[in-house]
Design an enzyme around this catalytic site. Structure first.
Site: not given
Ligand code: EPU
Length: 417
Positions: A22-23, A92, A116, A121, A304, A326, A396
Site C-alpha cells: 500500500k505505502n 493523510r 490522526c 503528524r 507499522d 516514531i 484501508r
Molecule cells: N514528521 C514531522 N514533520 C513532517 C513529517 C513528519 O515532524 O513534516 C514526523 C512525524 O510526526 C513522525 C516522523 O516524522 O514523528 C515520521 O513520520 P513520517 O513522515 O515518516 O510518516 P508518514 O510519511 O506520514 C509513512 C507511512 C506510515 C508509517 C510512517 C512511518 C505512508 C503513506 N504512510 O507515514 O504508514 O507509519 O511512514 O514509517 O507511507 C500505515 O501504513 O499504517 C502508516 C501509518
C-alpha cells in the site's frame, strides 16, 4: 459498516500470498501526475486507500481504472490543481500529490491533513523542502496553497527522516531545474520503490535507500509500466500470526530482506524461519519468549509492526518492553488488548507487557489500521469468540484479510453491524 467475528485458538497452517505494498502504491500512483500519457501500475492492492488515491487523481482530470491488480492512470488531461477536504480527510497520504502537482502545473491547493489517531503528524518538513525549491507556500482556510513557476533544485536536510516528505520532494525534484540533494532522507523500501518507478519514467535519481539522495531534474518524464513491491507490513503481520498461533505459514511473494529487523526480533522470540522460493516459511513455537523492541526509521524495527508484535507478546513467556519512537500516540490497541486479559502498562512512549498464558475473546473496537491488525492477531490465538467492530480501518490496508486467514484454517467471518 462491517465487523469481523473470530473464534480463536486454531493453529494456522498453510500458504499465504502477499499483496502489493500500500505505502509504495500510493506515492507511485501520485507520481503518475508527473507525466502525460497512460501509466500502468501493477501489483496494486485493492484497498480503500488505493481507491481514494485514484479518486483524488481522477478529480484532477485524469482517467483512473483499477482492474484486478493493475491501476491504469491516464494523466494526459491534468488541469485541476485542488485536493479537496473530503478526500484528504479520509487519507493523510493524499498530501503525496502536493509535490507532483506543483511540479506539473506550477500550482497546487491541497487540504491540510489533520491530526490522526496515532499522532499530530505535521507536514512542516514537506513544506520546508518545497519552499527551499522556490515554491511560495500559504496556509489559508485549512488549505496549503503552493505556487512555483518551475521548481529549482535545492539542498534539503530533514531534522527527522520522513517517508512521505522524502517522497514528495523526490517527485517534485524529478522535474525541477537542476540538482536536489536530500539529506537525512527516509530509507524505507517504499521510498526506493518510488525512486525506481520514477527512474523507469526517465528521472535521474541516485542514492534511494540511503540517507543521501541526489536528484537531477529533467524537463519531461514518460508514462510508466511498473510493478509494486510486496507489502512488508502485511507479510510481517502474518509472521506474528504464525508466532502467536504456534502455526506453520509459508509466506509467498514476499521480500524477507525488507523485514530484517522484525525477523531478528521474532527469532529471539523463538520463531523459526526457512527460506523458500519466492518467500519464507515461518514456524511458531508452542509459546514464544518475551523480547524488547524499539521502533526506529528503516532499517530499524518498523512502527507499522509495533501493535501486531505487541499482540503476539501478550501470550509470550516473560516480560517484554516496547518503546514507540516514531509516533506519540500509537498505543491505542493497548486498551483493547487489555479487554482480552492482556497485562500491559504504559509509561509515556514505553509499554511493558507481562505475558499471560491465554488471552480471552472479547468485543473490541478497531481504532487505526495497524491497531486493528493487532486485534486480529490476538483474536486468532484467544480462547473463545472475539468481535472486532469498525473494521473499515483494516480495509484501508489489508487486502482480502479474512479470505487469506480462512485459507490458513482460521475461523473468521465478516458480518454487517
Ligand atoms: N514528521 C514531522 N514533520 C513532517 C513529517 C513528519 O515532524 O513534516 C514526523 C512525524 O510526526 C513522525 C516522523 O516524522 O514523528 C515520521 O513520520 P513520517 O513522515 O515518516 O510518516 P508518514 O510519511 O506520514 C509513512 C507511512 C506510515 C508509517 C510512517 C512511518 C505512508 C503513506 N504512510 O507515514 O504508514 O507509519 O511512514 O514509517 O507511507 C500505515 O501504513 O499504517 C502508516 C501509518
Amino acid at each position: 459498516m462491517d465487523k469481523l467475528v473470530i473464534n480463536g485458538g486454531k493453529r494456522l497452517v498453510g500458504t499465504v500470498e502477499i499483496s502489493g505494498a500500500k505505502n509504495a502504491a500510493l506515492p507511485i500512483m501520485a507520481a503518475s501526475i508527473l507525466a502525460e500519457g497512460e501509466h500502468q501500475i501493477r501489483n496494486v492492492p485493492q484497498l480503500r486507500d488505493v481507491s481514494t488515491m485514484g479518486r483524488l487523481i481522477a478529480n484532477l482530470g485524469a482517467g483512473f481504472h483499477l482492474e484486478d491488480s493493475t491501476a491504469l492512470l491516464d494523466c494526459t488531461m491534468i488541469g485541476n490543481f485542488e485536493a479537496p477536504y473530503d478526500l484528504v480527510s479520509t487519507m493523510r497520504a493524499s498530501v503525496l500529490i502536493l509535490g507532483p502537482l506543483l511540479a506539473r502545473l506550477g500550482k497546487a491547493k491541497v487540504s491540510l491533513p489533520g491530526g490522526c489517531a496515532i499522532g499530530a503528524r505535521p507536514i512542516n518538513l514537506h513544506l520546508m523542502g518545497l519552499k527551499k525549491m522556490g515554491a511560495t507556500i500559504k496556509l489559508e482556510s485549512g488549505y496549503v496553497l503552493a505556487k512555483a513557476k518551475r521548481l529549482k533544485g535545492a539542498s534539503i536536510n530533514f531534522d527527522t527522516p520522513t517517508v512521505t516528505g522524502t517522497e514528495n520532494i523526490m517527485m517534485a525534484a524529478a522535474l525541477a531545474e537542476g540538482r536536489t540533494i536530500i539529506e537525512n532522507a527516509a530509507r524505507e523500501p517504499e521510498v526506493t520503490d518510488l525512486a525506481n518507478a520514477l527512474i523507469s519514467m526517465g528521472a535521474k535519481i541516485k542514492g534511494a535507500g540511503e540517507s543521501l539522495i541526489e536528484i537531477e531534474g529533467v524537463r519531461r518524464l514518460e508514462p510508466m509500466d511498473y510493478t509494486i513491491i510486496p507489502d512488508r507490513i502485511e507479510a510481517g503481520t502474518f509472521m506474528t500470526i504464525a508466532g502467536i498461533t504456534g502455526g506453520d505459514i509459508t509466506i509467498k511473494k514476499c521480500r524477507p530482506d525488507h523485514l530484517d529487523a522484525l525477523i531478528n526480533k521474532l527469532k529471539d522470540s523463538g520463531i523459526r524461519f526457512k527460506k523458500v522460493r519466492d518467500g519464507i516459511r515461518v514456524i511458531g513455537p508452542e509459546r514464544s519468549f518475551a523480547v524488547n523492541a524499539k521502533t526506529m526509521p528503516y532499517p530499524g524495527f518498523p512502527t507499522d509492526m509495533q501493535a501486531q508484535f505487541m499482540a503476539m507478546l501478550c501470550m509470550a513467556d516473560g516480560t517484554s518492553v516496547i518503546s514507540e519512537k516514531i509516533f506519540e500516540n500509537r498505543f491505542m490497541h493497548v486498551a483493547e488488548l487489555r479487554r482480552m486479559g492482556a497485562d500491559i502498562t504504559i509509561d509515556g512512549g514505553t509499554a511493558t507487557i507481562r505475558g499471560i498464558p491465554q488471552l480471552k475473546g472479547a468485543p473490541l473496537m478497531a481504532t487505526d489500521l495497524r491497531a486493528s491488525a493487532s486485534l486480529i492477531v490476538a483474536a486468532l490465538a484467544a480462547e473463545g469468540q472475539t468481535t472486532v467492530h469498525r473494521i473499515y480501518h483494516l480495509d484501508r490496508g489489508y487486502e482480502k484479510i479474512e479470505e487469506k486467514l480462512q485459507l490458513l484454517g482460521a475461523d473468521i467471518r465478516r458480518e454487517k453491524e
